[in-house]
Design an enzyme around this catalytic site. Structure first.
Site, PDB file in Angstrom:
ATOM      1  N   CYS A  98       0.860  -1.184   0.000  1.00 19.36           N
ATOM      2  CA  CYS A  98       0.000   0.000   0.000  1.00 19.36           C
ATOM      3  C   CYS A  98       0.898   1.236   0.000  1.00 19.36           C
ATOM      4  O   CYS A  98       1.875   1.284   0.747  1.00 19.36           O
ATOM      5  CB  CYS A  98      -0.887  -0.012   1.246  1.00 19.36           C
ATOM      6  SG  CYS A  98      -1.980   1.414   1.368  1.00 19.36           S
ATOM      7  N   LEU A  99       0.557   2.202  -0.835  1.00 14.55           N
ATOM      8  CA  LEU A  99       1.372   3.424  -0.892  1.00 14.55           C
ATOM      9  C   LEU A  99       1.380   4.148   0.450  1.00 14.55           C
ATOM     10  O   LEU A  99       2.306   4.902   0.736  1.00 14.55           O
ATOM     11  CB  LEU A  99       0.852   4.357  -1.993  1.00 14.55           C
ATOM     12  CG  LEU A  99       0.944   3.801  -3.424  1.00 14.55           C
ATOM     13  CD1 LEU A  99       0.277   4.755  -4.411  1.00 14.55           C
ATOM     14  CD2 LEU A  99       2.390   3.553  -3.818  1.00 14.55           C
ATOM     15  N   HIS A 144      -9.955   1.397   2.130  1.00 13.94           N
ATOM     16  CA  HIS A 144      -9.513   2.768   2.439  1.00 13.94           C
ATOM     17  C   HIS A 144     -10.710   3.693   2.664  1.00 13.94           C
ATOM     18  O   HIS A 144     -10.668   4.596   3.500  1.00 13.94           O
ATOM     19  CB  HIS A 144      -8.666   3.339   1.297  1.00 13.94           C
ATOM     20  CG  HIS A 144      -7.243   2.866   1.287  1.00 13.94           C
ATOM     21  ND1 HIS A 144      -6.369   3.107   2.322  1.00 13.94           N
ATOM     22  CD2 HIS A 144      -6.529   2.184   0.355  1.00 13.94           C
ATOM     23  CE1 HIS A 144      -5.179   2.585   2.028  1.00 13.94           C
ATOM     24  NE2 HIS A 144      -5.258   2.010   0.846  1.00 13.94           N
TER      25      HIS A 144
HETATM   26 NI    NI Z   1      -3.655   1.025  -0.082  1.00 14.48          NI
END
Ligand code: NI
Length: 185
Positions: A98-99, A144
């Site tokens: 995940c960024l 998210h």
């Molecule tokens: Ni993510």
């Protein structure tokens, strides 16, 4: 324009994002910037809360994963006001990153198939099934919207083991080429 990505520890990643309507200001520009930011940071998905907008919007592009599965090429889409209606099929493990959790990857268990309703960038309504990697990426981004990160889905034991690692990431102990924002702690 490249946007700044909020890192684990940031409060906005823990909020439930809200649905929007057509009057949401500068939506087109936000979507363009999210695609640009995702492409540049080599992500396959990006949700608006990750770039500081607490709204029900995410983008995906699974093209980087197309080597093993050609159907993933050019699967590049916008999801607005998404709602996963049902999940089905066997759960299976797949390695995710995940960024917003730079420098950490792990195997996460998710369902094989989803039924999702959403609007596209022109606010056209869709209700569709997805399975495999597409369903996987969509479920990660949809999390998210609900304030959930993939590391939340690891086992209790695993979460204990990586607690300090995640604390380190939250305090800036990582090295990536994209712009990030860590919480003031
Ligand atoms: Ni993510």
């Amino acid at each position: 324009m490249l946007l700044t990505i909020h890192v684990i520890g940031s409060k906005i990643l823990r909020e439930t994002a809200v649905d929007i309507d057509k009057s949401y200001p500068e939506l087109r520009r936000l979507i363009d910037n999210m695609f640009e930011t995702m492409d540049k940071s080599e992500g396959v998905g990006l949700a608006a809360p990750q770039v500081g907008s607490p709204i029900n919007l995410f983008v995906v592009d699974t093209t980087p994963l197309a080597e093993d599965d050609p159907t993933l090429k050019d699967f590049r889409k916008v999801f607005i006001n998404a709602n996963i209606i049902e999940v089905s099929g066997d759960k299976y493990l797949y390695n995710e990153g995940c960024l917003s959790v730079p420098g950490y990857r792990d195997d996460v268990e998710r369902h094989q198939k989803i039924l999702i309703e959403y609007l596209d960038q022109d606010f056209n309504y869709y209700k569709e099934y997805y399975d495999g990697i597409k369903a996987r990426v969509i479920q990660h981004e949809y999390d998210h919207i609900k304030g959930v990160l993939f590391v939340d889905r690891l086992s209790t034991l695993k979460k204990q083991i990586i607690r300090n690692k995640l604390k380190g990431i939250a305090s800036g102990r990582f090295n990536v080429s994209y712009k990030t924002k860590i919480a003031n702690i």
